[in-house]
Design an enzyme around this catalytic site. Structure first.
Site, mmCIF file in Angstrom:
data_model
loop_
_atom_site.group_PDB
_atom_site.id
_atom_site.type_symbol
_atom_site.label_atom_id
_atom_site.label_comp_id
_atom_site.label_asym_id
_atom_site.label_seq_id
_atom_site.Cartn_x
_atom_site.Cartn_y
_atom_site.Cartn_z
ATOM 1 N N GLN A 143 0.835 -1.190 0.000
ATOM 2 C CA GLN A 143 0.000 0.000 0.000
ATOM 3 C C GLN A 143 0.875 1.247 0.000
ATOM 4 O OE1 GLN A 143 -2.043 0.858 3.733
ATOM 5 N NE2 GLN A 143 -3.964 1.014 2.612
ATOM 6 N N SER A 202 0.313 6.591 2.915
ATOM 7 C CA SER A 202 0.805 7.616 3.834
ATOM 8 C C SER A 202 2.039 8.320 3.281
ATOM 9 C CB SER A 202 1.152 6.991 5.186
ATOM 10 O OG SER A 202 -0.008 6.510 5.823
ATOM 11 N N SER A 238 4.121 -1.195 4.439
ATOM 12 C CA SER A 238 4.491 -2.536 4.894
ATOM 13 C C SER A 238 4.823 -3.439 3.720
ATOM 14 C CB SER A 238 3.341 -3.146 5.706
ATOM 15 O OG SER A 238 3.063 -2.380 6.850
ATOM 16 N N GLU A 294 -9.511 -2.201 5.127
ATOM 17 C CA GLU A 294 -8.250 -2.308 5.855
ATOM 18 C C GLU A 294 -8.501 -2.396 7.353
ATOM 19 O OE1 GLU A 294 -3.996 0.019 6.113
ATOM 20 O OE2 GLU A 294 -5.798 1.238 5.981
ATOM 21 N N GLU A 338 -6.452 7.692 17.711
ATOM 22 C CA GLU A 338 -7.213 8.940 17.751
ATOM 23 C C GLU A 338 -8.149 9.071 16.552
ATOM 24 O OE1 GLU A 338 -3.727 9.072 20.269
ATOM 25 O OE2 GLU A 338 -3.924 8.658 18.126
#
Length: 412
Positions: free
Chosen positions: A126, A129, A161, A244, A377
């Site tokens: 993936q 980010s 990852s 996910e 969060e």
């Protein structure tokens, strides 16, 4: 909701148990502890595929078996008792990319990519980010510019990852900086062997290097690898992220690994203090009972979500519940197991430590599970806003064109 098997379900469960009893791989725990995680998981996925037990709820034309949602859940329940768990490298493909392609992919994309994905012949990673766009994914800056029938991509991704060991990747990019940040994104799939893609593994506190920075320099991607319409990347990404969080929650937290409730229960039975076996200690029993209840709740949430997914629905925000619970729970169980083992709890040599050092290694890896797939969060915000209906956070940049959002005192 009736959790008892119907006669048909009980017959299927018996069939699953019988097949697993004959075919579940031997010695897989030892091999995985010795670092052969990828080999073990790929071998087991291929055994399942060749025998007709892989991706049970996927359509047959895409490598699955077209079975009912509840049968897929029953298989997962029984498999988890005796066979290897899915490694992160398989979760990205089977748990995220596959379901996303079934919703947003073209028929050619499905036929090309889903069957080899189901057999673990092609491993996926993936590319989401970025250094400036993690929890706020829509703030990403990797650009894709159209050039004839191709797109030229430049940028940097992080926390990917298995990128250094993967064959293909899912990639979200910015194609229009003149519109609000959620509307200018476009989604692609890309061959990791494409010139200009450079993964760089990141060393973790545990000494492992599961994650990567990935640099993209003038990477050319054919338009046929675009998923959905130009500018619809955020909607595609949301489909994938819901899957996910389901996959991460069902697997116990990305990169958490190692510790299980059953293992902690056996540890408490095997250790003694001055008053006898620790399992007889009321405080220990209360801890175990609390964690068991939480795990049971997670299993039931996942069962509901898997049923919705198998019907063709997109997993809802409820999948964030399992993800939020499992990450901290892995960390807390690992810490508690080390406390139970006293001075032996910190031994990290698998050949010397209790339960092959599952507790210290999980404690080191567990924080990653509280970040991967969305931080704690972010999960709390999703649950508050989308499950409980509470007011959302104020987002002053929501409707601004991306290139007008201030950053470091300057426009983007």
């Amino acid at each position: 909701m009736d959790f008892n098997d119907s006669p048909e379900e009980a017959e299927f469960r018996a069939e699953v148990r019988a097949w697993l009893a004959k075919n579940a791989p031997e010695g897989w725990r030892e091999r995985m502890a010795a670092g052969q995680v990828q080999e073990v998981c790929k071998e087991w996925q291929r055994v399942k595929y060749d025998a007709g037990w892989a991706c049970l709820s996927w359509p047959k034309e895409y490598g699955g078996q077209g079975l009912s949602p509840i049968k897929s859940v029953i298989w997962s329940q029984e498999e988890s008792k005796v066979a290897p768990p899915s490694a992160a490298m398989l979760v990205v493909g089977l748990g995220m990319t596959g379901p996303m392609l079934m919703v947003h992919g073209t028929e050619e994309q499905k036929q090309t990519h889903l069957p080899p994905m189901a057999r673990a012949d092609i491993i996926w990673c993936q590319l989401f980010s970025e250094p400036a766009g993690g929890s706020d994914l829509a703030a990403l800056r990797t650009r894709a510019v159209k050039d004839g029938d191709e797109w030229v991509v430049n940028g940097q991704k992080i926390w990917s990852s298995g990128a250094h060991q993967s064959d293909w990747a899912i990639l979200v990019t910015r194609t229009d900086p003149t519109v609000p940040k959620h509307k200018g994104l476009t989604f692609f799939i890309v061959d990791m062997k494409t010139p200009g893609i450079e993964p760089r593994p990141i060393k973790q506190i545990s000494g492992a290097a599961h994650f990567n920075e990935v640099y993209l320099t003038d990477v050319r991607i054919p338009d046929s690898n675009r998923i959905s319409a130009v500018g619809n990347g955020w909607n595609v990404a949301m489909t994938l992220l819901m899957n996910e969080r389901l996959a991460v929650g069902a697997s116990g937290g990305a990169a958490g690994g190692g510790v299980s409730w059953d293992g902690l229960f056996e540890l408490a039975r095997s250790l003694e203090d001055d008053d006898g076996p620790l399992i007889n200690n009321q405080a220990v029993r209360e801890k175990l009972a609390d964690w068991y209840v939480r795990e049971a709740g997670v299993r039931n949430v996942n069962a509901r979500t898997l049923s919705a997914l198998s019907r063709g629905d997109t997993p809802g925000p409820e999948s964030s519940i399992a993800k939020l619970i499992q990450g901290p729970q892995k960390q807390n169980m690992a810490s508690y197991g080390m406390d139970l083992a006293d001075m032996a709890g910190g031994i990290s040599d698998p050949d010397l430590a209790v339960q092959r050092a599952a507790y210290p290694w999980t404690l080191l890896g567990a924080p990653a599970g509280r970040i991967a797939g969305g931080t704690d969060e972010i999960m709390r915000n999703i649950i508050a806003e989308r499950v409980l209906g509470m007011p959302g956070d104020i987002r002053v940049d929501k409707d601004l064109p991306f290139n007008q959002i201030p950053t470091g005192g300057k426009a983007a």
